[in-house]
Design a protein around this motif. Sequence first.
Motif, mmCIF file in Angstrom:
data_model
loop_
_atom_site.group_PDB
_atom_site.id
_atom_site.type_symbol
_atom_site.label_atom_id
_atom_site.label_comp_id
_atom_site.label_asym_id
_atom_site.label_seq_id
_atom_site.Cartn_x
_atom_site.Cartn_y
_atom_site.Cartn_z
ATOM 1 N N TRP A 19 0.817 -1.223 0.000
ATOM 2 C CA TRP A 19 0.000 0.000 0.000
ATOM 3 C C TRP A 19 0.848 1.270 0.000
ATOM 4 O O TRP A 19 0.333 2.359 -0.194
ATOM 5 C CB TRP A 19 -0.932 -0.004 1.207
ATOM 6 C CG TRP A 19 -0.228 -0.165 2.531
ATOM 7 C CD1 TRP A 19 0.322 0.815 3.301
ATOM 8 C CD2 TRP A 19 0.018 -1.393 3.213
ATOM 9 N NE1 TRP A 19 0.890 0.285 4.424
ATOM 10 C CE2 TRP A 19 0.717 -1.072 4.402
ATOM 11 C CE3 TRP A 19 -0.288 -2.725 2.950
ATOM 12 C CZ2 TRP A 19 1.123 -2.052 5.306
ATOM 13 C CZ3 TRP A 19 0.110 -3.689 3.864
ATOM 14 C CH2 TRP A 19 0.806 -3.344 5.026
ATOM 15 N N ASP A 21 3.051 1.843 -2.252
ATOM 16 C CA ASP A 21 3.372 2.105 -3.652
ATOM 17 C C ASP A 21 2.502 3.252 -4.155
ATOM 18 O O ASP A 21 1.309 3.082 -4.432
ATOM 19 C CB ASP A 21 3.138 0.848 -4.483
ATOM 20 C CG ASP A 21 3.552 1.015 -5.945
ATOM 21 O OD1 ASP A 21 3.855 2.163 -6.355
ATOM 22 O OD2 ASP A 21 3.566 -0.001 -6.678
ATOM 23 N N LEU A 24 0.162 3.180 -7.345
ATOM 24 C CA LEU A 24 -1.124 2.497 -7.371
ATOM 25 C C LEU A 24 -2.257 3.483 -7.110
ATOM 26 O O LEU A 24 -2.082 4.474 -6.387
ATOM 27 C CB LEU A 24 -1.162 1.398 -6.311
ATOM 28 C CG LEU A 24 -0.196 0.216 -6.490
ATOM 29 C CD1 LEU A 24 -0.316 -0.733 -5.297
ATOM 30 C CD2 LEU A 24 -0.483 -0.518 -7.786
ATOM 31 N N PRO A 25 -3.461 3.233 -7.646
ATOM 32 C CA PRO A 25 -4.614 4.075 -7.320
ATOM 33 C C PRO A 25 -4.903 4.026 -5.815
ATOM 34 O O PRO A 25 -4.705 2.994 -5.164
ATOM 35 C CB PRO A 25 -5.759 3.440 -8.120
ATOM 36 C CG PRO A 25 -5.097 2.649 -9.191
ATOM 37 C CD PRO A 25 -3.798 2.172 -8.611
ATOM 38 N N GLU A 27 -7.649 3.873 -4.135
ATOM 39 C CA GLU A 27 -8.621 2.867 -3.686
ATOM 40 C C GLU A 27 -7.993 1.479 -3.607
ATOM 41 O O GLU A 27 -8.311 0.696 -2.710
ATOM 42 C CB GLU A 27 -9.842 2.859 -4.604
ATOM 43 C CG GLU A 27 -10.657 4.138 -4.564
ATOM 44 C CD GLU A 27 -11.074 4.540 -3.164
ATOM 45 O OE1 GLU A 27 -11.575 3.681 -2.411
ATOM 46 O OE2 GLU A 27 -10.890 5.728 -2.803
ATOM 47 N N GLN A 28 -7.062 1.186 -4.523
ATOM 48 C CA GLN A 28 -6.381 -0.105 -4.461
ATOM 49 C C GLN A 28 -5.465 -0.171 -3.242
ATOM 50 O O GLN A 28 -5.357 -1.208 -2.582
ATOM 51 C CB GLN A 28 -5.581 -0.335 -5.744
ATOM 52 C CG GLN A 28 -4.931 -1.714 -5.811
ATOM 53 C CD GLN A 28 -4.210 -1.957 -7.127
ATOM 54 O OE1 GLN A 28 -4.388 -1.211 -8.098
ATOM 55 N NE2 GLN A 28 -3.387 -2.991 -7.182
ATOM 56 N N ARG A 29 -4.818 0.944 -2.940
ATOM 57 C CA ARG A 29 -3.931 0.980 -1.764
ATOM 58 C C ARG A 29 -4.750 0.774 -0.478
ATOM 59 O O ARG A 29 -4.304 0.094 0.444
ATOM 60 C CB ARG A 29 -3.186 2.311 -1.723
ATOM 61 C CG ARG A 29 -2.270 2.537 -2.915
ATOM 62 C CD ARG A 29 -1.665 3.923 -2.928
ATOM 63 N NE ARG A 29 -0.637 4.058 -1.898
ATOM 64 C CZ ARG A 29 -0.015 5.203 -1.636
ATOM 65 N NH1 ARG A 29 -0.351 6.318 -2.292
ATOM 66 N NH2 ARG A 29 0.926 5.247 -0.709
ATOM 67 N N ASP A 31 -7.551 -0.921 -0.270
ATOM 68 C CA ASP A 31 -7.904 -2.342 -0.245
ATOM 69 C C ASP A 31 -6.761 -3.189 0.296
ATOM 70 O O ASP A 31 -6.966 -4.089 1.126
ATOM 71 C CB ASP A 31 -8.256 -2.825 -1.653
ATOM 72 C CG ASP A 31 -9.601 -2.307 -2.136
ATOM 73 O OD1 ASP A 31 -10.437 -1.946 -1.286
ATOM 74 O OD2 ASP A 31 -9.808 -2.268 -3.361
ATOM 75 N N LEU A 32 -5.556 -2.904 -0.148
ATOM 76 C CA LEU A 32 -4.387 -3.685 0.275
ATOM 77 C C LEU A 32 -4.151 -3.532 1.778
ATOM 78 O O LEU A 32 -3.856 -4.510 2.474
ATOM 79 C CB LEU A 32 -3.158 -3.233 -0.507
ATOM 80 C CG LEU A 32 -3.129 -3.619 -1.988
ATOM 81 C CD1 LEU A 32 -2.045 -2.836 -2.724
ATOM 82 C CD2 LEU A 32 -2.904 -5.129 -2.154
ATOM 83 N N ARG A 386 -12.414 2.753 5.593
ATOM 84 C CA ARG A 386 -12.039 3.156 4.230
ATOM 85 C C ARG A 386 -12.040 4.678 4.099
ATOM 86 O O ARG A 386 -11.122 5.268 3.525
ATOM 87 C CB ARG A 386 -13.009 2.519 3.237
ATOM 88 C CG ARG A 386 -12.729 2.835 1.777
ATOM 89 C CD ARG A 386 -13.674 2.081 0.860
ATOM 90 N NE ARG A 386 -13.437 0.632 0.979
ATOM 91 C CZ ARG A 386 -12.472 -0.025 0.331
ATOM 92 N NH1 ARG A 386 -11.660 0.647 -0.470
ATOM 93 N NH2 ARG A 386 -12.330 -1.307 0.488
ATOM 94 N N ARG A 390 -8.662 6.858 3.493
ATOM 95 C CA ARG A 390 -8.603 7.652 2.262
ATOM 96 C C ARG A 390 -8.032 9.044 2.545
ATOM 97 O O ARG A 390 -7.209 9.560 1.765
ATOM 98 C CB ARG A 390 -9.993 7.760 1.636
ATOM 99 C CG ARG A 390 -9.994 8.482 0.294
ATOM 100 C CD ARG A 390 -11.395 8.540 -0.303
ATOM 101 N NE ARG A 390 -11.850 7.198 -0.648
ATOM 102 C CZ ARG A 390 -12.920 6.603 -0.106
ATOM 103 N NH1 ARG A 390 -13.624 7.229 0.840
ATOM 104 N NH2 ARG A 390 -13.272 5.394 -0.487
#
Length: 598
Positions: A19, A21, A24-25, A27-29, A31-32, A386, A390
């Motif tokens: 996360w 990185d 990455l988007p 939202e993907q971070r 999720d991770l 979340r 964010r």
Amino acid sequence: MTDASTVAVPVAREGERPWLDADLPVEQRIDLLLAEMTLEEKAGLFFHTMITMGQDGELAGPDPTFGLPSTREYVIERRLNHFNLLGGAQTAGEIARWHNALQRLAASTRLGIPVTLSTDPRHSFTDNPGAAMMAGPFSQWPDTLGLAATRDPDLVERFGDIARQEYAAVGIRVALHPQVDLATEPRWSRQLQTFGEDAQVAGELGAAYIRGFQRGEAFGPGAVSTMVKHFPGGGPQQDGEDPHFEYGREQVYPGGKFELHLKPFEDAFAAGVRQVMPYYGMPIGTEYEAVGFGFNKSVLTGLLRERYGFEGVVCTDWGLITDADIMGQPFPARAWGVEHLSREERMVKIIDAGADQFGGEACPELLVTLVREGRISEERVDASARRLLREKFLLGLFEDPYVDEAAADAIVGSPEFRAAGDAAQRAALTVLANRDALLPLAKGLKLYVEGIAPDVAAAYGDVVDTPDEADVAVIRLQAPFEQRGSGFESFFHAGSLDFPAEVIARVNEVAAAVPTVVDVFLDRPAILTPIAETAHALVGNWGASAQALLDVLTGAAVAEGRLPFDLPRSMAAVEASRPDVPFDTEDPLFRFGHGLTL
């Protein structure tokens, strides 16, 4: 006490913390990171509580004054990472060093989730620790009512941008403001941090304030997330009492103006505000449940989430769940309408209402237990987690949580920023009356002053010891209030707006001897009728230094301010007015928008 400067910062090796990185988007971070978090780590996100500094920028041990545990217990044992910084006397460099030590401590935890640091307003003059901090090292501006008196959205946005830079320099990334409640009940003690009585002015200036802090459309690293309050409008208080205390828990709408109080929030949403705080009050006689707004599903879900589509963070006001001890006195939880519920039941109701964070609370173990018992679903926990993560990602805290300690003192309270604040103080000063064209004062007069240091006044004239020796007198007063209690309660100015008889007598005595200017700090709309009858000039301020006042009185600066609310003629008119209706006092002494230009 742990010295966080000795804590090693974990290295994020590839694959261990994906996360981190930044390519990455977001939202993907999220999720991770969520997939890696334990329930205990998720629970830690939900608590936004107070924290203090140790001496010289060190992390703090237990604080008996405010009943707070050590910083290490907060971060390591309770896994908390959202904090509201108390105190305002430190230097900017000390705050920056403390912040970096706090972030190093957070980085030492299993996942290294950075801290999000918040604050109440820090740039003004108020002495109420329940509403704001003294300016300390920060540039000093008029309180929010004073910003409203300027009627200048560009000035307000400029203030937000300067405050943003000063906050970010010491690591503060969430502003627990602006306060866009409408000041429709003249006795209410929280008016000073509002934009006044008019919904259009409050909405326009509140939006400018938000744009300044959040960098408009460029929200991200370097921005400060704003938390607008107090949804759905905290102004219509029964008898003007404040719901920090049980006797002020009821909000009433005898004029049917509930919807009007939503207008400034609508403008805040349009400006992109990131976070919302509901107030303590409970609505009486409306279509909404008669419980405090932090517990109120019909308001937080039905109105905020569904009607307005708000997808940001909702953080309750402080202390809805747990009884506390503040300044040596017991302070019950502000669980209005649900006082009978247990702590666990209050927490369930707040989550069910639609909130994401518990302000002023630090009991994650309670949330963990409720999830394990099946009373709150982990899916519901993830939804709030979340939103909270964010904000951290968008603010850039995972990439760079630290600040430049060497630069903090140069940025915070810089000459440029202080000059801007001083200019705003002058611009907000509002000349209400100027009998016989006393103002502007001529240079070289003999001055008698009360409420102004003689050495400051000496730069503007020859200071004398008695009114009889003077050519003009200048008296500074505080708007009157009735003492409601001691300790924390004493900071809330409530009750009658009439000046005590001895204050009126003193003004009359001085004004009988010499032409007299009276300047009043209008944290509430004082009844100025008897003073206006004898003072030769009358000025209102919402935070102004003596130099700013004297510059305006002598014509060195232009008087530009305009009243942000009506000034009632009498307490009888106040008592007869409806607390939810603006401009409802009969025949006010001075009307909203009044102000003389000199």
